[in-house]
Design a protein around this motif. Sequence first.
Motif, PDB file in Angstrom:
ATOM      1  N   PRO A 124       0.838  -1.211   0.000  1.00 59.05           N
ATOM      2  CA  PRO A 124       0.000   0.000   0.000  1.00 59.05           C
ATOM      3  C   PRO A 124       0.873   1.262   0.000  1.00 59.05           C
ATOM      4  O   PRO A 124       1.825   1.348   0.778  1.00 59.05           O
ATOM      5  N   PRO A 125       0.531   2.215  -0.862  1.00 54.11           N
ATOM      6  CA  PRO A 125       1.311   3.452  -0.908  1.00 54.11           C
ATOM      7  C   PRO A 125       1.241   4.152   0.450  1.00 54.11           C
ATOM      8  O   PRO A 125       0.202   4.112   1.105  1.00 54.11           O
ATOM      9  N   GLY A 126       2.349   4.739   0.867  1.00 50.62           N
ATOM     10  CA  GLY A 126       2.391   5.344   2.191  1.00 50.62           C
ATOM     11  C   GLY A 126       2.870   4.364   3.251  1.00 50.62           C
ATOM     12  O   GLY A 126       3.390   4.739   4.286  1.00 50.62           O
ATOM     13  N   ARG A 127       2.624   3.059   2.982  1.00 53.84           N
ATOM     14  CA  ARG A 127       3.101   1.996   3.876  1.00 53.84           C
ATOM     15  C   ARG A 127       2.655   2.189   5.325  1.00 53.84           C
ATOM     16  O   ARG A 127       3.413   1.915   6.266  1.00 53.84           O
ATOM     17  N   ALA A 128       1.437   2.691   5.515  1.00 53.46           N
ATOM     18  CA  ALA A 128       0.911   2.843   6.872  1.00 53.46           C
ATOM     19  C   ALA A 128       0.700   1.466   7.491  1.00 53.46           C
ATOM     20  O   ALA A 128       0.337   0.512   6.801  1.00 53.46           O
ATOM     21  N   VAL A 129       0.930   1.359   8.792  1.00 54.98           N
ATOM     22  CA  VAL A 129       0.866   0.076   9.481  1.00 54.98           C
ATOM     23  C   VAL A 129      -0.485  -0.605   9.257  1.00 54.98           C
ATOM     24  O   VAL A 129      -0.552  -1.800   8.922  1.00 54.98           O
ATOM     25  N   ASN A 130      -1.590   0.136   9.404  1.00 53.66           N
ATOM     26  CA  ASN A 130      -2.913  -0.478   9.265  1.00 53.66           C
ATOM     27  C   ASN A 130      -3.166  -0.990   7.852  1.00 53.66           C
ATOM     28  O   ASN A 130      -3.733  -2.075   7.661  1.00 53.66           O
ATOM     29  N   ILE A 154       8.250  -5.391  14.967  1.00 57.48           N
ATOM     30  CA  ILE A 154       9.267  -4.804  14.107  1.00 57.48           C
ATOM     31  C   ILE A 154       9.868  -3.631  14.877  1.00 57.48           C
ATOM     32  O   ILE A 154       9.189  -2.626  15.109  1.00 57.48           O
ATOM     33  N   ARG A 155      11.118  -3.756  15.276  1.00 57.01           N
ATOM     34  CA  ARG A 155      11.730  -2.684  16.084  1.00 57.01           C
ATOM     35  C   ARG A 155      11.950  -1.437  15.239  1.00 57.01           C
ATOM     36  O   ARG A 155      11.653  -0.341  15.671  1.00 57.01           O
ATOM     37  N   ASN A 215       8.902  -0.166  16.629  1.00 53.68           N
ATOM     38  CA  ASN A 215       8.253  -1.088  17.564  1.00 53.68           C
ATOM     39  C   ASN A 215       6.797  -1.372  17.168  1.00 53.68           C
ATOM     40  O   ASN A 215       5.876  -1.269  17.989  1.00 53.68           O
ATOM     41  N   VAL A 216       6.597  -1.732  15.926  1.00 47.17           N
ATOM     42  CA  VAL A 216       5.258  -2.062  15.419  1.00 47.17           C
ATOM     43  C   VAL A 216       4.912  -3.506  15.813  1.00 47.17           C
ATOM     44  O   VAL A 216       5.639  -4.435  15.462  1.00 47.17           O
ATOM     45  N   PRO A 217       3.810  -3.714  16.536  1.00 48.72           N
ATOM     46  CA  PRO A 217       3.445  -5.072  16.985  1.00 48.72           C
ATOM     47  C   PRO A 217       2.734  -5.838  15.874  1.00 48.72           C
ATOM     48  O   PRO A 217       1.566  -6.218  16.004  1.00 48.72           O
TER      49      PRO A 217
END
Lengths: 307, 307
Positions: free
Chosen positions: B36-42, B80-81, B91-93
């Motif tokens: 996804p463009p922007g690569r936002a976590v959600n 992801i640290r 620190n994305v869970p």
Amino acid sequence: MSHKLSLGIDLGGTAIKAVVIDESGNILNSLQVDTPPGRAVNDVTQAIVDLINSLYRDRPGIVGVGLGSPGLVDEGRKIIRFSPNFPGWQNVPLWKLIKEQVSLPLALENDVNCFALAEHHWGAGRTFKHLLGLAVGTGVGGAVILNDQLYRGSSGAAGELGHVSVDLWGPKCPCGNFGCVERYLGVQWFIEAAREALDDDQISAPDQVSSLAAQGNQNAIAFLENRGEILGSACVSLIHAFDPEAIIIGGGIAQSGEPFFRGIKRAIQERAYPVLADHVQVRSAKLGTSAGAIGAAIIGFETGSLL
Amino acid sequence: MSHKLSLGIDLGGTAIKAVVIDESGNILNSLQVDTPPGRAVNDVTQAIVDLINSLYRDRPGIVGVGLGSPGLVDEGRKIIRFSPNFPGWQNVPLWKLIKEQVSLPLALENDVNCFALAEHHWGAGRTFKHLLGLAVGTGVGGAVILNDQLYRGSSGAAGELGHVSVDLWGPKCPCGNFGCVERYLGVQWFIEAAREALDDDQISAPDQVSSLAAQGNQNAIAFLENRGEILGSACVSLIHAFDPEAIIIGGGIAQSGEPFFRGIKRAIQERAYPVLADHVQVRSAKLGTSAGAIGAAIIGFETGSLL
């Protein structure tokens, strides 16, 4: 109450040291002889056999003998493939030569591996599962302990950390590589660089530099920090590769004091991934000049218990 | 006859690739969507969940899911640290976010670790117990396999081999270190250096250089050899540290052809301990662009079999 004992021998360029230890690491006997001049294989073998016989006579509880030797030790084939400080030693079957005269279980190991094992068991590395050992003296030796085990690599040569390069365009090292960390920190080059940095041709040993630094000589302090930063930069590459919990630094030059360790730690703080720089511990070795023989004795216990 | 299947996902900066494999490594399904463009976590989480659901519907025999992600993956804490190509990912869970929507066993792993695992199982590394993997593409990633096991280090960060330095006085790398091998071979710097070496501002991709080399352009050949020698010099330090049996080199730039590999091998022959230079094998990766997803699926099998 039975006391199992082990005999460890550390073969060095100037001396052969031997200790007898118990399973708690207490040194019960220690003995040291000069390395035979010329370092001929037969003379060195005989000196080691004499040490073993002399100590075994006093301590019949010895279950095994470990021998730490400089150079590339092929643990499987039990030979010294080559050893930089023992000219002409090429594929020397040292294990076999000693075993022809000694009936005790015997194991051969690289001397810096022995140093790191000892520090891991009873020294500065005691609380760590994953650590690197660096012995900075005549040369720069290394050892790798992963998951509480010595990691020897696919042919017994892992941990030659003194020949990690910090500058592929740097000065040629006798090993064939360029810019090896040993080429900056091994005693001969340490002295050469110190003479230049301090503009003092009288310097003939690293501890002269540390004495000057302790007296507040700013050039000496800056030089030691610089050598620390070079070693620390090599440590950064090793941290990124191994992600160790600790790096244990021993050997004569590690006695250079605070400025040297300050340089190491500064390089790591400034250059390593922050999460890893905060995680890794840099420690000075604790067991002193007996670490190699003590580590060899740990190998002796392992060999003895295999029977 | 029961067929256990695993689903592997390779999260990349431009695409998310997924494969379903059986226990022999055969690819039964593969699917790819744009990151996804922007690569936002959600958004990234949702894209991964959708891929899993869509493939699981067709293949109910899937026992586990492995997810390979760039960056420092804390395998224990399942986060992801940080990830250099995913700005703001700190620190994305990711494990937890996906598990909230997916009931299959799930494991998170560094993407280059996945690549190396796949090459070790079914590719160029199949016959080796101790190997290093290097993925030379946008960046330079690394992985360490020792005794047939992925070596993750003391905090999950081992194998960051692209950030081994070849020159402590070299150019600054965005990671904070200086003279990292990635700083010479990562695609952006590869192109920058190629433009200068070939005096051609039109170069915008590594394969243009390989095309020129294939047509006999001597500057292009010399440039590729030079990049190979820089990578090979880093390999020499790694050979002295790890004593691996093989180094497996993949990623887009590894497709640069013969001059690149000639440079790597020359540096190793000229610089490494001769006994180690003769011992270590340098191999081009075999599994192509699916290696990461296949390796993730191997992790999926491991996770699935834990239940």
